[in-house]
Each structure stands twice: as C-alpha cells, then as structure tokens.
Design a protein around this motif. Structure first.
Motif, PDB file in Angstrom:
ATOM      1  N   PRO A 249     -16.845 -31.210 -52.262  1.00 59.21           N
ATOM      2  CA  PRO A 249     -15.692 -31.880 -52.895  1.00 59.21           C
ATOM      3  C   PRO A 249     -14.369 -31.236 -52.500  1.00 59.21           C
ATOM      4  O   PRO A 249     -14.324 -30.059 -52.117  1.00 59.21           O
ATOM      5  CB  PRO A 249     -15.968 -31.707 -54.391  1.00 59.21           C
ATOM      6  CG  PRO A 249     -16.821 -30.478 -54.487  1.00 59.21           C
ATOM      7  CD  PRO A 249     -17.664 -30.465 -53.242  1.00 59.21           C
ATOM      8  N   ASP A 250     -13.308 -31.994 -52.617  1.00 62.16           N
ATOM      9  CA  ASP A 250     -11.968 -31.471 -52.302  1.00 62.16           C
ATOM     10  C   ASP A 250     -11.623 -30.271 -53.171  1.00 62.16           C
ATOM     11  O   ASP A 250     -10.939 -29.338 -52.722  1.00 62.16           O
ATOM     12  CB  ASP A 250     -10.912 -32.569 -52.503  1.00 62.16           C
ATOM     13  CG  ASP A 250     -11.019 -33.675 -51.463  1.00 62.16           C
ATOM     14  OD1 ASP A 250     -11.533 -33.403 -50.357  1.00 62.16           O
ATOM     15  OD2 ASP A 250     -10.599 -34.812 -51.765  1.00 62.16           O
ATOM     16  N   GLU A 251     -12.105 -30.289 -54.413  1.00 59.71           N
ATOM     17  CA  GLU A 251     -11.810 -29.175 -55.323  1.00 59.71           C
ATOM     18  C   GLU A 251     -12.422 -27.866 -54.825  1.00 59.71           C
ATOM     19  O   GLU A 251     -11.875 -26.788 -55.056  1.00 59.71           O
ATOM     20  CB  GLU A 251     -12.335 -29.488 -56.724  1.00 59.71           C
ATOM     21  CG  GLU A 251     -11.628 -30.641 -57.427  1.00 59.71           C
ATOM     22  CD  GLU A 251     -12.122 -32.011 -56.960  1.00 59.71           C
ATOM     23  OE1 GLU A 251     -11.535 -33.027 -57.387  1.00 59.71           O
ATOM     24  OE2 GLU A 251     -13.089 -32.061 -56.173  1.00 59.71           O
ATOM     25  N   TYR A 252     -13.552 -27.982 -54.126  1.00 51.54           N
ATOM     26  CA  TYR A 252     -14.153 -26.768 -53.557  1.00 51.54           C
ATOM     27  C   TYR A 252     -13.259 -26.215 -52.446  1.00 51.54           C
ATOM     28  O   TYR A 252     -13.049 -24.998 -52.363  1.00 51.54           O
ATOM     29  CB  TYR A 252     -15.548 -27.054 -52.996  1.00 51.54           C
ATOM     30  CG  TYR A 252     -16.059 -25.901 -52.153  1.00 51.54           C
ATOM     31  CD1 TYR A 252     -16.544 -24.743 -52.751  1.00 51.54           C
ATOM     32  CD2 TYR A 252     -16.006 -25.956 -50.762  1.00 51.54           C
ATOM     33  CE1 TYR A 252     -16.970 -23.666 -51.991  1.00 51.54           C
ATOM     34  CE2 TYR A 252     -16.436 -24.894 -49.985  1.00 51.54           C
ATOM     35  CZ  TYR A 252     -16.912 -23.742 -50.605  1.00 51.54           C
ATOM     36  OH  TYR A 252     -17.328 -22.669 -49.833  1.00 51.54           O
ATOM     37  N   LEU A 253     -12.724 -27.089 -51.594  1.00 52.97           N
ATOM     38  CA  LEU A 253     -11.830 -26.632 -50.535  1.00 52.97           C
ATOM     39  C   LEU A 253     -10.574 -25.987 -51.123  1.00 52.97           C
ATOM     40  O   LEU A 253     -10.054 -25.010 -50.569  1.00 52.97           O
ATOM     41  CB  LEU A 253     -11.447 -27.797 -49.626  1.00 52.97           C
ATOM     42  CG  LEU A 253     -12.574 -28.399 -48.776  1.00 52.97           C
ATOM     43  CD1 LEU A 253     -12.019 -29.510 -47.890  1.00 52.97           C
ATOM     44  CD2 LEU A 253     -13.248 -27.335 -47.926  1.00 52.97           C
ATOM     45  N   SER A 254     -10.119 -26.511 -52.246  1.00 55.74           N
ATOM     46  CA  SER A 254      -8.971 -25.899 -52.917  1.00 55.74           C
ATOM     47  C   SER A 254      -9.319 -24.495 -53.409  1.00 55.74           C
ATOM     48  O   SER A 254      -8.519 -23.564 -53.278  1.00 55.74           O
ATOM     49  CB  SER A 254      -8.518 -26.764 -54.101  1.00 55.74           C
ATOM     50  OG  SER A 254      -8.049 -28.018 -53.660  1.00 55.74           O
ATOM     51  N   ALA A 255     -10.516 -24.356 -53.966  1.00 56.27           N
ATOM     52  CA  ALA A 255     -10.971 -23.035 -54.428  1.00 56.27           C
ATOM     53  C   ALA A 255     -11.121 -22.075 -53.252  1.00 56.27           C
ATOM     54  O   ALA A 255     -10.775 -20.887 -53.349  1.00 56.27           O
ATOM     55  CB  ALA A 255     -12.295 -23.179 -55.174  1.00 56.27           C
ATOM     56  N   LEU A 256     -11.630 -22.580 -52.127  1.00 52.12           N
ATOM     57  CA  LEU A 256     -11.775 -21.753 -50.936  1.00 52.12           C
ATOM     58  C   LEU A 256     -10.414 -21.341 -50.402  1.00 52.12           C
ATOM     59  O   LEU A 256     -10.214 -20.184 -50.000  1.00 52.12           O
ATOM     60  CB  LEU A 256     -12.552 -22.528 -49.866  1.00 52.12           C
ATOM     61  CG  LEU A 256     -12.946 -21.769 -48.595  1.00 52.12           C
ATOM     62  CD1 LEU A 256     -13.863 -20.598 -48.923  1.00 52.12           C
ATOM     63  CD2 LEU A 256     -13.624 -22.712 -47.605  1.00 52.12           C
ATOM     64  N   SER A 257      -9.473 -22.272 -50.423  1.00 49.12           N
ATOM     65  CA  SER A 257      -8.110 -21.966 -49.984  1.00 49.12           C
ATOM     66  C   SER A 257      -7.467 -20.902 -50.875  1.00 49.12           C
ATOM     67  O   SER A 257      -6.699 -20.056 -50.403  1.00 49.12           O
ATOM     68  CB  SER A 257      -7.266 -23.244 -49.995  1.00 49.12           C
ATOM     69  OG  SER A 257      -5.940 -22.981 -49.628  1.00 49.12           O
ATOM     70  N   SER A 258      -7.819 -20.926 -52.165  1.00 51.31           N
ATOM     71  CA  SER A 258      -7.293 -19.943 -53.117  1.00 51.31           C
ATOM     72  C   SER A 258      -8.085 -18.645 -53.114  1.00 51.31           C
ATOM     73  O   SER A 258      -7.814 -17.748 -53.916  1.00 51.31           O
ATOM     74  CB  SER A 258      -7.293 -20.536 -54.531  1.00 51.31           C
ATOM     75  OG  SER A 258      -6.518 -21.708 -54.594  1.00 51.31           O
ATOM     76  N   ARG A 259      -9.081 -18.585 -52.250  1.00 53.23           N
ATOM     77  CA  ARG A 259      -9.940 -17.392 -52.093  1.00 53.23           C
ATOM     78  C   ARG A 259     -10.702 -17.057 -53.368  1.00 53.23           C
ATOM     79  O   ARG A 259     -10.866 -15.873 -53.725  1.00 53.23           O
ATOM     80  CB  ARG A 259      -9.115 -16.197 -51.624  1.00 53.23           C
ATOM     81  CG  ARG A 259      -8.447 -16.423 -50.279  1.00 53.23           C
ATOM     82  CD  ARG A 259      -7.502 -15.293 -49.924  1.00 53.23           C
ATOM     83  NE  ARG A 259      -6.828 -15.545 -48.657  1.00 53.23           N
ATOM     84  CZ  ARG A 259      -5.832 -14.822 -48.167  1.00 53.23           C
ATOM     85  NH1 ARG A 259      -5.360 -13.803 -48.873  1.00 53.23           N
ATOM     86  NH2 ARG A 259      -5.282 -15.117 -47.014  1.00 53.23           N
TER      87      ARG A 259
END
Length: 342
Positions: A249-259
């Motif tokens: 999900p896009d929310e996972y990529l956001s979490a990954l971007s936020s480390r």
C-alpha cells in the motif's frame, strides 16, 4: 509480421532482417555484431533460444526498433549504459546513455500509444529498459545515497504497464518456447526462509506507531509472504521482481520514506530474497546495497530480527547451478502477465 503472429521455427523468411536498426538490409547471421542481438544477449537474455529462434527474435526486435523510435532510443541507452558500467571512468558514456533514456521516455509519453498486436513487444522492451536503467545507475551512486525508494516507485509504475501487456504475452506463441525452458528449473522454497519471513508477523512496533502505519506494515508483510510463496523463494523474472513493490500500500511507502523501523525491516527481508535472483550486469550487488542503506537507519535492538537477511545477503544461492540456469530466463513469457504462474 508482429511476433505474436509468428510461427517459431517454421517461417524461414524471418531469417532476414528487412530493415536493421541502422537502416541497412542484411541477413541476420552475425549474432555478435548486430545491436539488436546485443540487446537480446546482454539485456533480454535469450541465449537459450536455438539459432533459428534467435534470428526470428532478432527480426522482430529489429521490426520494433525500425517502427518505434522509443525502442531505438531504449536500445541505444542500454548499449551505452552497459559500456559505461564496464568503463565507469568514461563519464561521456553515461551522459550519452542518460540522454537516450530521457529521449526514449519523452517519446513514449508523447506517443499516446495503445498496446496492440503489432507493438506490445516494443512497449515491453521500453518498460524493462526503464527498470534496467534504474538498477544500473543506482549501482554507481554513492553508498550513502538512500535511493531504494525511487527504485520501488519505478517498479510499481512498471507493474501498471503490465496490465495492458499481459494479455498479449499470455496469448503469444512464444509461450511454448519459454514453457519448455522453465520446466528445467527446479527451485523450491526452503523451510528456513519461510519460517523467518513468518516471524515478521510478531515484530514489536515503536510506541508512537500510528494505527495506519501498523496496518500498512502488516499488509506489506502479508504481501511479502504471498510473494515469497509465489516465487518459491527464488525470484527469476521481471514480473516477480516488480510484484511485491506493486502490491504494497501507499501508506507503507510513506512509512518507508519516514524510515519507520518495521517498514525498513520488511524492505530488508525483500532485498534478501531478491539477492537470490539471477545475477546480471545491471543488478550485481543491488540487493546488498539497498539493504545496507536501509539497515543504516536501524538501531542495535533490531539486530536479532536482521540475522536472517544479513546471513542471506552474505551468501550465494544454495543452488548455484539453478541460479546460473535461471539467469537466462529473465525475459521469459511470465515477464509481465498479471496472472500468477500455476
């Protein structure tokens, strides 16, 4: 005639290249001098084809390059990029490769082309070319660069293109060729890998983790487990490379971007499985580099959970013979279809 309509191994007129990449009429017999064949051997990995089948494929790729400029630019970009990877001190090669890549992308975007029987192979070449270019350029970037997120986004975009190409791939007669080849591969998911991936379900989340982030990470973990089963723990073709990035999900990529630490751990596990994929010039060391970049942001408290991926990334695939065999099937007809292999 488009490749989808060709009768492989029977139609001898395909031995002749009516219009080569450089506009000369010639018989495609010297497989070492033709830039189209270079793309087949070095980038699209068709060495397992017979001599007749190679000539047939070379004829089709030449047809695509002659009719679609974005295909020509893609091949030129990959050719220059490969030369640069062999001689990285020649910065002019990378500059030329990058320019061809930009031109190919611009031409593709402005063409507003609809996928059909005559062009799907050219569009496929472009889509794979974009991923290869990103893999190769990332290898030459600074080890301190956190560029793994951009790679995931490009792979996700490529998956969307697959929705249009998949039906043409599935109905193509060349499925027969790759079907025979893939039956020679016997790779199985080992219990240790599966048990390690399943442990991700019980990770501890930092206290400040939002419910949205927790749910996104759990969905990414579920997608990773499904992917590991589908690829038998050994990804071997383009569809398998892009499948997990496309399903998170896009929310996972956001979490990954936020480390977020759990998002980083899940990504590192994916890298450890990708490490088992066939080794080619544009992917050598990529999984290790991406995983190392992510692990730099994880504290010592995550060391126990990282034991499996670190060990996996430090070792070669268990079946060297199977991995070597698989290295020639990256462009098999499971490249982009959306249906899972049986």
């Amino acid at each position: 005639m488009p490749l989808g309509q060709a009768n492989f191994g029977l139609n001898l007129r395909f031995l002749y290249d009516e219009e080569s990449l450089y506009g000369t009429r010639q018989t495609v017999t010297d497989l070492s001098r033709n830039p189209i064949t270079w793309a087949m051997e070095k980038t699209f990995f068709l060495s397992w084809l017979s001599a007749l089948e190679k000539r047939t494929f070379a004829r089709e790729l030449s047809y695509q390059a002659s009719n679609f400029q974005f295909v020509r630019e893609t091949i030129n970009a990959l050719l220059m990029l490969h030369q640069w990877c062999q001689s990285p001190s020649h910065s002019s090669l990378y500059a030329a490769a990058h320019q061809h890549h930009i031109e190919a992308s611009a031409l593709f975007r402005t063409s507003h082309i609809e996928v059909n029987e005559a062009n799907w192979i050219g569009i496929l070449m472009f889509g794979i070319g974009v991923i290869i270019f990103q893999f190769a350029t990332v290898l030459k970037a600074s080890d301190e660069a956190d560029d793994y997120l951009e790679m995931l986004r490009i792979m996700r975009s490529s998956f969307y293109l697959s929705a249009e190409i998949g039906p043409f791939v599935a109905s193509s007669p060349i499925m027969f060729l790759t079907g025979q080849y893939l039956r020679r591969l016997e790779l199985h998911l080992d219990e240790s890998t599966w048990n390690s991936v399943c442990r991700l379900d019980s990770l501890d989340y930092p206290d400040d983790t939002t419910e949205e982030t927790r749910a996104a990470c759990l969905r990414a973990i579920a997608a990773l487990k499904e992917w590991v089963v589908n690829v038998d723990g050994n990804p071997g073709n383009w569809r398998q490379f892009i499948e997990w990035p496309a399903t998170v999900p896009d929310e996972y990529l956001s979490a990954l971007s936020s480390r977020h630490p759990v998002a980083l751990v899940v990504f590192v596990y994916w890298c450890s499985i990708m490490h088992r994929s066939p080794k080619r010039w544009f992917m050598v060391g990529w999984a290790n580099r991406a995983a190392d970049a992510a692990m730099r942001h994880l504290g010592e408290e995550w060391d126990p959970v990282l034991e499996f991926p670190r060990a996996a990334l430090a070792s070669e695939p268990k079946s060297v013979k199977a991995s070597a065999l698989a290295s020639d099937h990256l462009l098999n007809l499971n490249i982009f279809p959306l249906v899972h292999a049986g």
